[in-house]
Structure formats: structure tokens, C-alpha cells
Design a protein around this motif. Structure first.
Motif, PDB file in Angstrom:
ATOM      1  N   GLU A  79     -15.787  -6.294   6.228  1.00 26.73           N
ATOM      2  CA  GLU A  79     -17.030  -5.817   6.874  1.00 26.73           C
ATOM      3  C   GLU A  79     -17.121  -4.299   6.838  1.00 26.73           C
ATOM      4  O   GLU A  79     -16.423  -3.607   7.592  1.00 26.73           O
TER       5      GLU A  79
ATOM      6  N   THR B 172     -20.847  -4.234   2.368  1.00 28.34           N
ATOM      7  CA  THR B 172     -21.167  -5.657   2.524  1.00 28.34           C
ATOM      8  C   THR B 172     -22.269  -5.895   3.571  1.00 28.34           C
ATOM      9  O   THR B 172     -22.772  -7.012   3.681  1.00 28.34           O
ATOM     10  N   ASP B 173     -22.648  -4.852   4.312  1.00 24.24           N
ATOM     11  CA  ASP B 173     -23.725  -4.966   5.319  1.00 24.24           C
ATOM     12  C   ASP B 173     -25.034  -5.436   4.704  1.00 24.24           C
ATOM     13  O   ASP B 173     -25.845  -6.077   5.364  1.00 24.24           O
TER      14      ASP B 173
ATOM     15  N   ARG C 240     -23.292 -14.387   3.784  1.00 18.60           N
ATOM     16  CA  ARG C 240     -22.115 -14.179   4.646  1.00 18.60           C
ATOM     17  C   ARG C 240     -21.584 -15.517   5.152  1.00 18.60           C
ATOM     18  O   ARG C 240     -20.368 -15.744   5.175  1.00 18.60           O
TER      19      ARG C 240
ATOM     20  N   LEU D 288     -14.196 -12.937   8.606  1.00 24.10           N
ATOM     21  CA  LEU D 288     -14.345 -11.893   7.597  1.00 24.10           C
ATOM     22  C   LEU D 288     -13.268 -10.837   7.854  1.00 24.10           C
ATOM     23  O   LEU D 288     -12.759 -10.718   8.973  1.00 24.10           O
TER      24      LEU D 288
ATOM     25  N   GLN E 234     -11.470  -7.010   8.133  1.00 25.07           N
ATOM     26  CA  GLN E 234     -11.782  -5.683   8.671  1.00 25.07           C
ATOM     27  C   GLN E 234     -11.059  -4.631   7.821  1.00 25.07           C
ATOM     28  O   GLN E 234     -10.014  -4.925   7.241  1.00 25.07           O
TER      29      GLN E 234
END
Ligand code: NAP
Length: 249
Positions: free
Chosen positions: A191, A195-196, A203, A215, A217
Motif C-alpha cells: 500500500e 498502488t493507490d 484491490r 495487503l 505495508q
């Protein structure tokens, strides 16, 4: 085991945000002095530098487009003039220009290859000079699971990331006799701002393919990079490690 990078100088490309920022903070927390490279966004880079300083370590931001020979030469000159050495290089900077092959413009293909793959060649080559002199060094290249599996809509990105894996193995073979290790880390879905942009359905589909059920980090990637940069990883070279919650196995 505490990883100790005291007195090591590390360069992390694209370290203003996302995975690069987490890597910079983690290397600094292990004692390294960190060069925070950025391209366009000086404010995020300065915020990484401030976060490192707040934890009592040293960092410096340097602007450079890592796909540019002149910029990379200038950046390495500045680092070597200031610190006289470079112990760790993390080639993290990367971009996407996703679209299906039929619609992919040449400039979308070229931009991704230049920023994601050519940069690795330019920075690794520049780092080899001080590392060879020191007879020690760590190069860690951030690739992607997409470089292992391919992905519809990412032919340019997958080509660059697969290229990084081949580059890593070749450089590892060339540099082993100088005690320089070269490894690659392949994140899955982490994230970040990269990928935003993906839609909620994408997603959700990705999440279903991750055995660990979440997901990733940036910190999930940074821990492995810090280990590979340390003395604990002295006997590891030419490898690609996935950090993907079990997505690809
Ligand atoms: P991000 O949040 O978009 O950050 C990318 C960083 O790269 C930015 O700080 C940007 O700097 C820098 N950058 C872009 N072009 C550059 C250039 N020409 N020269 C110098 N710096 C440049 O991306 P991220 O998600 O943290 O990804 C970091 C790396 O992990 C990339 O190589 C990416 O391909 C890889 N990766 C990410 C994922 C994921 O799920 N997020 C998965 C697999 C692999 P400025 O803001 O200053 O322009």
C-alpha cells in the motif's frame, strides 16, 4: 539479533515516500547515514530526512533523476565528496505507465524501462567504484513479483522488473570476488501511492490471491532490505526474495 549498520553510508533512490521512505528510516534506525534521493518532490524527501534526524541519525536529500547519466554522476560526486564512501545502494525508484500492449505508446514503454531498469545500471555502475575500493558493498534492487509472473497491462513494467532480476544475477557473479553482494527484493502488493490508483475491485481481487490475507505495508519490505544490507547477509548474493504475503510461490 540486532542489525548494526553504524558507520555505513547508504543511498536509497526514490526515498521521499512509500517503500523507499520506509527503507531509508529502517536503515537509519540500524545506524546508517542515509542519502535520500528524490526526483520531483523535495518536500517529501525533506520530510524523510527530518524523520531520520528525529530518531537521532543522519540523512541528506539529493535531487537526481536516476534515469539520467548526468544526474547520477552528479549525485555520486556529491556523496563521495561529502562522505568519502558508499556501503549500501538500494535501487528503489520506480514508476508505472500501465496499459494493454495494443494501446501502449513507445513513450510509455521507454519511460518505464529508463526509470526502472536503466537507473539500476547507472547507479550500480557508479556504486561499484567506491565499493570495489572498499572491498565491500551491498546492492539491493527493488524488483516486483510482476517481474516473475508477468501481468496484463504491465508489459513495460514486467520487462523492466524481469530485467532487474537478470541484471542482479550477472552483477552478483561479477562482483562476488570483491566482496560486493547484489540481491533483489520482489514486493507483491504494497500500500503506497503507486498502488493507490488501483480500483477497489482490483484491490479486492488481489487480496483474494494473498494467503496471509492482507495487503503489504512498506515496512514489510524494509525489514528484508535492512537484513540484506547487514553483515548477517554476508553469504547471500544473486538472489531474488519475494515479500508478498505468499502471493507467488
Ligand atoms: P511510489 O510511492 O510511487 O514512490 C516512488 C518513488 O520513486 C517516489 O519517491 C519518486 O520520487 C521516485 N522516483 C520516480 N521516478 C524517479 C526518478 N526518475 N529518479 C528518482 N526518483 C524517482 O512507489 P512505491 O510503491 O514506494 O514503489 C517503490 C519501488 O517498489 C518501485 O521500484 C516499485 O516498482 C516497487 N514495487 C512497488 C510495489 C507496490 O505494490 N507498491 C510492488 C512491487 C514493486 P519523486 O516523488 O521525488 O518524483
Amino acid at each position: 539479533m540486532r542489525l548494526d549498520l553504524t558507520e555505513r553510508v547508504a543511498l536509497v533512490t526514490g526515498a521521499g515516500r512509500g517503500i523507499g521512505r520506509a527503507i531509508a528510516l529502517t536503515l537509519a534506525s540500524a545506524g546508517a547515514t542515509v542519502i535520500v534521493n528524490y526526483h520531483k518532490n523535495s518536500s517529501t524527501a525533506e520530510s524523510t530526512v527530518a524523520a531520520v534526524a528525529a530518531n537521532g541519525a543522519t540523512a541528506q536529500a539529493i535531487q537526481a533523476d536516476v534515469s539520467s547519466t548526468e544526474d547520477v554522476e552528479r549525485m555520486f560526486k556529491t556523496i563521495l565528496n561529502s562522505y568519502g564512501r558508499l556501503d549500501i545502494l538500494v535501487n528503489n525508484a520506480g514508476i508505472t505507465r500501465d496499459t494493454l500492449l495494443l494501446r501502449m505508446k513507445e513513450e510509455d514503454f521507454d519511460a518505464v524501462i529508463q526509470t526502472n531498469l536503466r537507473s539500476v545500471y547507472l547507479c550500480a555502475k557508479a556504486a561499484l567504484r567506491p565499493m570495489t575500493k572498499q572491498r565491500a558493498g551491498r546492492i539491493i534492487n527493488i524488483t516486483s513479483v510482476v517481474g516473475l509472473t508477468g501481468n496484463a497491462g504491465q508489459a513495460n513494467y514486467a520487462a523492466a522488473k524481469a530485467g532487474i532480476i537478470g541484471f542482479t544475477k550477472s552483477a552478483a557473479r561479477e562482483m562476488a570476488s570483491r566482496n560486493i553482494t547484489v540481491n533483489a527484493v520482489a514486493p507483491g502488493f504494497i500500500e503506497t501511492e503507486l498502488t493507490d490508483v488501483l480500483r477497489d475491485e482490483t484491490r479486492a481481487t488481489v487480496l483474494e490471491s494473498i494467503p496471509l490475507g492482507r495487503l503489504g505495508q512498506p515496512q514489510d519490505v524494509a525489514g528484508l532490505v535492512c537484513f540484506l544490507a547487514s553483515d548477517a547477509a554476508a553469504y547471500i548474493t544473486g538472489q531474488t526474495f519475494s515479500v508478498d504475503g505468499g502471493m507467488v510461490m
